[in-house]
Motif scaffolding. Structure first.
Motif, PDB file in Angstrom:
ATOM      1  N   GLY A  29      47.922  48.892  40.852  1.00  0.00           N
ATOM      2  CA  GLY A  29      47.002  50.014  40.728  1.00  0.00           C
ATOM      3  C   GLY A  29      46.913  50.853  41.982  1.00  0.00           C
ATOM      4  O   GLY A  29      46.477  52.013  41.937  1.00  0.00           O
ATOM      5  N   GLY A  30      47.317  50.286  43.120  1.00  0.00           N
ATOM      6  CA  GLY A  30      47.296  51.023  44.372  1.00  0.00           C
ATOM      7  C   GLY A  30      48.556  51.821  44.628  1.00  0.00           C
ATOM      8  O   GLY A  30      48.632  52.598  45.589  1.00  0.00           O
ATOM      9  N   MET A  31      49.569  51.662  43.761  1.00  0.00           N
ATOM     10  CA  MET A  31      50.827  52.384  43.912  1.00  0.00           C
ATOM     11  C   MET A  31      50.787  53.588  42.981  1.00  0.00           C
ATOM     12  O   MET A  31      50.956  53.454  41.761  1.00  0.00           O
ATOM     13  CB  MET A  31      52.015  51.481  43.563  1.00  0.00           C
ATOM     14  CG  MET A  31      52.074  50.166  44.331  1.00  0.00           C
ATOM     15  SD  MET A  31      52.545  50.351  46.074  1.00  0.00           S
ATOM     16  CE  MET A  31      50.942  50.119  46.867  1.00  0.00           C
ATOM     17  N   PRO A  85      40.184  35.335  42.931  1.00  0.00           N
ATOM     18  CA  PRO A  85      40.438  34.249  43.884  1.00  0.00           C
ATOM     19  C   PRO A  85      40.536  34.713  45.332  1.00  0.00           C
ATOM     20  O   PRO A  85      40.239  33.929  46.248  1.00  0.00           O
ATOM     21  CB  PRO A  85      41.763  33.647  43.393  1.00  0.00           C
ATOM     22  CG  PRO A  85      41.772  33.920  41.925  1.00  0.00           C
ATOM     23  CD  PRO A  85      41.157  35.288  41.805  1.00  0.00           C
ATOM     24  N   LEU A  86      40.955  35.963  45.564  1.00  0.00           N
ATOM     25  CA  LEU A  86      41.041  36.452  46.943  1.00  0.00           C
ATOM     26  C   LEU A  86      39.668  36.516  47.599  1.00  0.00           C
ATOM     27  O   LEU A  86      39.565  36.493  48.840  1.00  0.00           O
ATOM     28  CB  LEU A  86      41.695  37.840  46.976  1.00  0.00           C
ATOM     29  CG  LEU A  86      43.192  37.897  46.667  1.00  0.00           C
ATOM     30  CD1 LEU A  86      43.674  39.345  46.626  1.00  0.00           C
ATOM     31  CD2 LEU A  86      43.992  37.102  47.693  1.00  0.00           C
ATOM     32  N   ARG A  87      38.635  36.580  46.799  1.00  0.00           N
ATOM     33  CA  ARG A  87      37.272  36.614  47.332  1.00  0.00           C
ATOM     34  C   ARG A  87      36.865  35.267  47.906  1.00  0.00           C
ATOM     35  O   ARG A  87      35.968  35.185  48.743  1.00  0.00           O
ATOM     36  CB  ARG A  87      36.321  37.030  46.203  1.00  0.00           C
ATOM     37  CG  ARG A  87      34.895  37.266  46.595  1.00  0.00           C
ATOM     38  CD  ARG A  87      34.133  37.856  45.418  1.00  0.00           C
ATOM     39  NE  ARG A  87      34.229  36.984  44.241  1.00  0.00           N
ATOM     40  CZ  ARG A  87      34.006  37.389  42.998  1.00  0.00           C
ATOM     41  NH1 ARG A  87      33.710  38.645  42.739  1.00  0.00           N
ATOM     42  NH2 ARG A  87      34.090  36.532  41.988  1.00  0.00           N
ATOM     43  N   ASN A  88      37.564  34.202  47.472  1.00  0.00           N
ATOM     44  CA  ASN A  88      37.201  32.843  47.878  1.00  0.00           C
ATOM     45  C   ASN A  88      37.980  32.390  49.107  1.00  0.00           C
ATOM     46  O   ASN A  88      38.486  31.268  49.161  1.00  0.00           O
ATOM     47  CB  ASN A  88      37.441  31.880  46.707  1.00  0.00           C
ATOM     48  CG  ASN A  88      36.665  32.267  45.474  1.00  0.00           C
ATOM     49  OD1 ASN A  88      35.552  32.778  45.571  1.00  0.00           O
ATOM     50  ND2 ASN A  88      37.238  32.035  44.309  1.00  0.00           N
ATOM     51  N   HIS A  89      38.096  33.273  50.081  1.00  0.00           N
ATOM     52  CA  HIS A  89      38.829  32.929  51.299  1.00  0.00           C
ATOM     53  C   HIS A  89      37.934  32.142  52.262  1.00  0.00           C
ATOM     54  O   HIS A  89      36.715  32.275  52.262  1.00  0.00           O
ATOM     55  CB  HIS A  89      39.373  34.182  51.984  1.00  0.00           C
ATOM     56  CG  HIS A  89      38.355  35.264  52.144  1.00  0.00           C
ATOM     57  ND1 HIS A  89      38.206  36.308  51.234  1.00  0.00           N
ATOM     58  CD2 HIS A  89      37.417  35.479  53.095  1.00  0.00           C
ATOM     59  CE1 HIS A  89      37.234  37.104  51.626  1.00  0.00           C
ATOM     60  NE2 HIS A  89      36.743  36.627  52.759  1.00  0.00           N
ATOM     61  N   GLU A  90      38.580  31.353  53.104  1.00  0.00           N
ATOM     62  CA  GLU A  90      37.861  30.573  54.123  1.00  0.00           C
ATOM     63  C   GLU A  90      37.605  31.421  55.369  1.00  0.00           C
ATOM     64  O   GLU A  90      36.549  31.304  55.992  1.00  0.00           O
ATOM     65  CB  GLU A  90      38.672  29.321  54.495  1.00  0.00           C
ATOM     66  CG  GLU A  90      38.989  28.397  53.328  1.00  0.00           C
ATOM     67  CD  GLU A  90      37.765  27.660  52.831  1.00  0.00           C
ATOM     68  OE1 GLU A  90      36.891  27.319  53.654  1.00  0.00           O
ATOM     69  OE2 GLU A  90      37.676  27.422  51.606  1.00  0.00           O
ATOM     70  N   GLU A  91      38.567  32.235  55.729  1.00  0.00           N
ATOM     71  CA  GLU A  91      38.449  33.104  56.910  1.00  0.00           C
ATOM     72  C   GLU A  91      39.055  34.464  56.576  1.00  0.00           C
ATOM     73  O   GLU A  91      39.908  34.581  55.691  1.00  0.00           O
ATOM     74  CB  GLU A  91      39.158  32.500  58.127  1.00  0.00           C
ATOM     75  CG  GLU A  91      38.576  31.185  58.604  1.00  0.00           C
ATOM     76  CD  GLU A  91      39.348  30.615  59.785  1.00  0.00           C
ATOM     77  OE1 GLU A  91      40.282  31.292  60.270  1.00  0.00           O
ATOM     78  OE2 GLU A  91      39.028  29.494  60.212  1.00  0.00           O
ATOM     79  N   GLN A 115      37.945  41.616  48.410  1.00  0.00           N
ATOM     80  CA  GLN A 115      36.632  41.529  47.779  1.00  0.00           C
ATOM     81  C   GLN A 115      36.727  41.086  46.321  1.00  0.00           C
ATOM     82  O   GLN A 115      35.721  41.046  45.612  1.00  0.00           O
ATOM     83  CB  GLN A 115      35.929  42.885  47.867  1.00  0.00           C
ATOM     84  CG  GLN A 115      35.721  43.366  49.287  1.00  0.00           C
ATOM     85  CD  GLN A 115      35.311  44.824  49.363  1.00  0.00           C
ATOM     86  OE1 GLN A 115      34.862  45.403  48.373  1.00  0.00           O
ATOM     87  NE2 GLN A 115      35.463  45.427  50.522  1.00  0.00           N
ATOM     88  N   GLY A 116      37.954  40.772  45.868  1.00  0.00           N
ATOM     89  CA  GLY A 116      38.140  40.308  44.498  1.00  0.00           C
ATOM     90  C   GLY A 116      38.307  41.422  43.491  1.00  0.00           C
ATOM     91  O   GLY A 116      38.223  41.163  42.273  1.00  0.00           O
ATOM     92  N   ASN A 117      38.567  42.632  43.954  1.00  0.00           N
ATOM     93  CA  ASN A 117      38.705  43.769  43.044  1.00  0.00           C
ATOM     94  C   ASN A 117      40.015  43.713  42.264  1.00  0.00           C
ATOM     95  O   ASN A 117      40.913  42.936  42.576  1.00  0.00           O
ATOM     96  CB  ASN A 117      38.617  45.083  43.830  1.00  0.00           C
ATOM     97  CG  ASN A 117      37.226  45.326  44.383  1.00  0.00           C
ATOM     98  OD1 ASN A 117      36.231  45.196  43.673  1.00  0.00           O
ATOM     99  ND2 ASN A 117      37.138  45.679  45.664  1.00  0.00           N
ATOM    100  N   ASP A 118      40.114  44.560  41.247  1.00  0.00           N
ATOM    101  CA  ASP A 118      41.285  44.632  40.358  1.00  0.00           C
ATOM    102  C   ASP A 118      41.592  43.293  39.697  1.00  0.00           C
ATOM    103  O   ASP A 118      42.755  42.962  39.444  1.00  0.00           O
ATOM    104  CB  ASP A 118      42.513  45.144  41.115  1.00  0.00           C
ATOM    105  CG  ASP A 118      42.611  46.664  41.069  1.00  0.00           C
ATOM    106  OD1 ASP A 118      41.597  47.315  40.744  1.00  0.00           O
ATOM    107  OD2 ASP A 118      43.691  47.212  41.365  1.00  0.00           O
TER     108      ASP A 118
END
Length: 242
Positions: free
Chosen positions: A108-110, A204-210, A197-200
């Motif tokens: 979606g960003g392309m 799972p990317l929102r569940n990062h440790e750092e 931020q977990g968009n699109d």
């Protein structure tokens, strides 16, 4: 005592007069942004920015690289997604102080294809007109596998460093650097602050440790990457085999 009583009565009367405010009616008007507004243009301001615009247009149209073949955008895997994820992967490795295991970009960003020929800064701005910045996330292998399942459900996205194979909606294999992903291990993922931020759908990317921030726009990193490599090319290599 009398003064105090009078003051108290005054305060009470003032407070009693102020009732809660509520909206009882609202109106709106549609203003068309078209040629009908030409008559009210600020011609002095236009004259002021004209030379600035001319210089900017010239800068945007200077070739910075060359694409020997057309770069297209489509799922599940394509040359543009592979180039964009490879470029982000490479630039993240130059910026991040530790190892970067993989990169993720969203289709979606392309926002455009590129025809074969010269690539200019304008091409980069047209591809990614957003101000998204590079971040590197530290995530567990379990969340990476969850992300792979999202890729399968979405029908493909852009990745580098990761290879995913699925059939009939089911994950068959997922590897990083040629090795199966270990759920309890930690991996670093280069991506955009928007996707972090977990968009699109990439929750799972929102569940990062750092989270490490580069404070650099991905668009600018793409321009730098083209200036470094000169040749803008990528192949469909089966990294997103779904």
């Amino acid at each position: 005592m009398r003064k105090a009583l009078l003051l108290l009565l005054l305060v009470f009367s003032v407070c009693a007069c102020h009732r809660p405010v509520r909206v009882v009616e609202a109106t709106s008007e549609i203003l068309m942004i078209d040629s009908t507004l030409d008559a009210i243009q600020d011609t002095n301001y236009q004259a002021y920015i004209a030379p600035i615009k001319a210089d900017l247009e010239k800068e945007l149209n200077i070739p910075i690289g060359y694409a020997p073949e057309t770069m297209t955008v489509h799922k599940p895997e394509c040359t543009m997604l592979n180039w964009a994820s490879d470029a982000l992967f490479a630039m993240a490795q130059q910026r991040y102080p530790n190892k970067v295991d993989m990169a993720v970009v969203n289709i979606g960003g392309m926002r455009t294809d590129w025809a074969a020929g010269d690539i200019t800064r304008r091409h980069i701005f047209e591809l990614m007109p957003f101000d998204n910045e590079l971040v590197v996330l530290t995530m567990t292998g379990e969340e990476i596998l969850n992300l792979c399942d999202v890729f399968i459900r979405l029908g493909g996205e852009g990745v580098a460093g990761l290879r995913l194979k699925a059939r009939n909606g089911q994950r068959i294999s997922a590897t990083i650097d040629g090795k199966p992903i270990v759920p309890t291990a930690y991996y670093t993922v280069a991506t955009s602050d928007y996707l972090s931020q977990g968009n699109d759908g990439m929750t799972p990317l929102r569940n990062h440790e750092e989270l490490w921030r580069s404070e650099e726009k991905i668009r600018d990193l793409y321009i730098e990457y083209v200036l470094q490599t000169k040749t803008v090319a990528a192949k469909v290599d089966g990294r997103m085999d779904i």
